[in-house]
Scaffold this motif. Structure first.
Motif, short mmCIF file in Angstrom:
data_model
loop_
_atom_site.label_atom_id
_atom_site.label_comp_id
_atom_site.label_asym_id
_atom_site.label_seq_id
_atom_site.Cartn_x
_atom_site.Cartn_y
_atom_site.Cartn_z
N ARG A 102 1.73 5.38 4.87
CA ARG A 102 0.67 6.06 5.62
C ARG A 102 1.20 6.57 6.95
NH1 ARG A 102 -4.34 5.43 3.35
NH2 ARG A 102 -4.41 3.90 1.64
N ASP A 103 0.57 7.66 7.44
CA ASP A 103 0.98 8.24 8.72
C ASP A 103 0.30 7.52 9.87
OD1 ASP A 103 -1.63 9.20 8.83
OD2 ASP A 103 -1.08 11.20 8.10
N ASP A 130 0.85 -1.19 0.00
CA ASP A 130 0.00 0.00 0.00
C ASP A 130 0.89 1.24 0.00
OD1 ASP A 130 -2.24 1.61 0.09
OD2 ASP A 130 -2.66 1.26 2.22
N TRP A 131 0.24 2.40 -0.20
CA TRP A 131 0.95 3.66 -0.07
C TRP A 131 1.50 3.82 1.34
CZ3 TRP A 131 1.71 5.41 -4.69
CH2 TRP A 131 0.71 5.45 -5.66
N GLY A 139 -3.36 6.89 9.64
CA GLY A 139 -3.86 6.05 8.55
C GLY A 139 -4.01 6.76 7.23
N GLU A 140 -3.68 8.08 7.19
CA GLU A 140 -3.77 8.82 5.95
C GLU A 140 -2.51 8.60 5.11
OE1 GLU A 140 -6.46 10.54 4.97
OE2 GLU A 140 -7.43 9.87 6.83
N ILE A 141 -2.65 8.72 3.80
CA ILE A 141 -1.49 8.59 2.92
C ILE A 141 -0.47 9.67 3.27
CG2 ILE A 141 -0.67 8.73 0.54
CD1 ILE A 141 -3.34 7.63 -0.37
N ASP A 142 0.76 9.26 3.50
CA ASP A 142 1.85 10.21 3.79
C ASP A 142 2.40 10.69 2.45
OD1 ASP A 142 3.99 11.65 4.64
OD2 ASP A 142 4.98 10.00 5.70
N GLU A 143 1.85 11.78 1.95
CA GLU A 143 2.14 12.22 0.59
C GLU A 143 3.57 12.70 0.40
OE1 GLU A 143 -0.84 14.68 -1.24
OE2 GLU A 143 -2.38 14.04 0.18
N SER A 161 6.30 11.25 2.02
CA SER A 161 7.23 10.27 2.58
C SER A 161 8.43 10.10 1.66
CB SER A 161 6.52 8.92 2.76
OG SER A 161 6.31 8.31 1.50
#
Length: 391
Positions: free
Chosen positions: A208-209, A205-206, A212-216, A218
């Motif tokens: 995530r922080d 998966d992408w 649980g949100e995508i860590d854009e 990272s």
């Protein structure tokens, strides 16, 4: 019969017009030790009213030994592209050949380096097919200009860009082809991009922080985006290597990159511009030293110092001085002052940088040209500057 044969030959020559239809050589046998170039906007390249003689005189006085001509986009080209004839800005006219003939020599007859610029934006294509556009992390929006990561890596957009760069190399044999507006950012989260991310990284998966949100932002995403662009550049490089019976390997492949002014040597991995990764595929990086109203010439010298200190081969960098002082599409154009431009250009050529560019030509006033003549040109150049060409 002899007269008839001569008449036939003469008629054939008039129809063929080889001096107009055969593209001129754009790459001199010997490159200058220090390159000083000006980039010419697509609008000027394709404008039938452009006074190329006036531009040539400006280049002579300014001491510019290289010119970069904007060849357009895969969907809007400065010449007839046989593979995609509908893309021509003006069917039947090779604007790149016309421009190259006008500016190909300096005042002493020395050949100028002539490079081509390819813009990676595809706005018309996206209007016709929104599925190719980059997608936001929450799926709420799509890019109006940029293709998705998967399109660049394995899709039709990437294939077309490779085809365009390769065909330009075959047709024109330029000194360099530079790809601009090629980056990935927060609009690279479509389902097809996730599938590509999984394939390239092995992740499920992408990133995530804690919430649980995508860590854009990272580091993993920055490295992945840079690898996507490096892969596209590698395909372009391979395409160029195969043109003109293998002679295309002499054509430099460059890419425009952004600057992180807080950490200049790092590049901007969040947009796919990790310098170290990109230099595995590109021959050269064109660094955007766009000072505007916020940056100083001292910061530009700090950029070149940081690159040198990081151990980069400085011969693989062009430092590009952007003239924009306000919005890029401002009318009339807003440019930094001639003095600020000259100081920035001087700072750009420090710490081993031998290749300095100024962009775009449309923002150069008489005073800017005069400042260049004083900085780069012969001592008599300031008095010989002619009226500014149309923008």
């Amino acid at each position: 019969m002899v007269l008839a044969l001569a008449a036939a030959v003469g008629a054939a020559v008039l129809v063929a017009r080889p001096w107009q239809d055969v593209p001129p050589t754009m790459r001199p046998a010997v490159a200058p030790e220090e390159e000083r170039s000006v980039s010419v906007d697509f609008g000027i390249v394709t404008d039938p009213g452009t006074d190329w003689a006036a531009i040539d005189r400006h280049l002579d006085a300014a001491g510019a030994n290289s010119v970069d001509l904007n060849a357009g986009r895969v969907e809007f080209t400065a010449f007839d592209w046989p593979a995609h004839p509908d893309a021509a800005a003006e069917p039947g006219t090779d604007h790149l050949s016309r421009a190259a003939r006008a500016v190909r020599e300096g005042p002493d007859g020395t050949p100028r380096q002539i490079g081509l610029i390819v813009d990676a934006f595809v706005p018309e294509w996206i209007r016709a097919d929104r599925s190719i556009a980059g997608v936001a992390a929450d799926g709420s929006s799509r890019s109006p200009y940029r293709a998705s990561a998967s399109q660049l890596a394995t899709g039709e957009v990437g294939d077309r860009l490779v085809e365009y760069v390769t065909d330009l190399g075959e047709r024109y044999d330029p000194s360099r082809i530079a790809v601009t507006e090629l980056f990935l950012d927060h609009l690279s989260f479509g389902d097809d991009d996730l599938a590509l991310y999984r394939e390239m990284t092995g992740a499920d998966d992408w990133p995530r922080d804690a919430g649980g949100e995508i860590d854009e932002d990272s580091p993993e995403l920055g490295a992945w985006r840079s690898e996507v662009l490096a892969g596209l550049l590698a395909r372009m490089r391979a395409g160029l290597d195969g043109v003109r019976g293998g002679q295309g390997e002499r054509i430099e492949l460059a890419m425009d990159v952004r600057v992180d002014w807080d950490d200049p040597a790092a590049g901007v991995p969040s947009t796919g511009h990790d310098y170290e990764i990109l230099l595995r595929s590109a021959d050269r990086l064109v660094v955007w030293a766009y000072v505007g109203q916020d940056r100083t010439p001292a910061e530009v010298e700090g950029l070149t110092a940081a690159l040198e200190e990081a151990g980069y081969d400085m011969s693989r960098f062009t430092v590009s001085v952007g003239l924009w002082a306000g919005a890029a599409d401002a009318d009339p154009p807003q440019a930094i002052t001639p003095g600020r431009m000259a100081e920035t250009a001087e700072a750009a050529g420090t710490h081993g940088v031998t290749d300095v560019n100024v962009t775009p030509l449309s923002h150069l006033s008489d005073a800017h040209w005069a400042a260049f003549a004083e900085l780069w040109g012969p001592s008599s150049a300031p008095g010989s500057v002619s009226p500014s060409p149309p923008g």
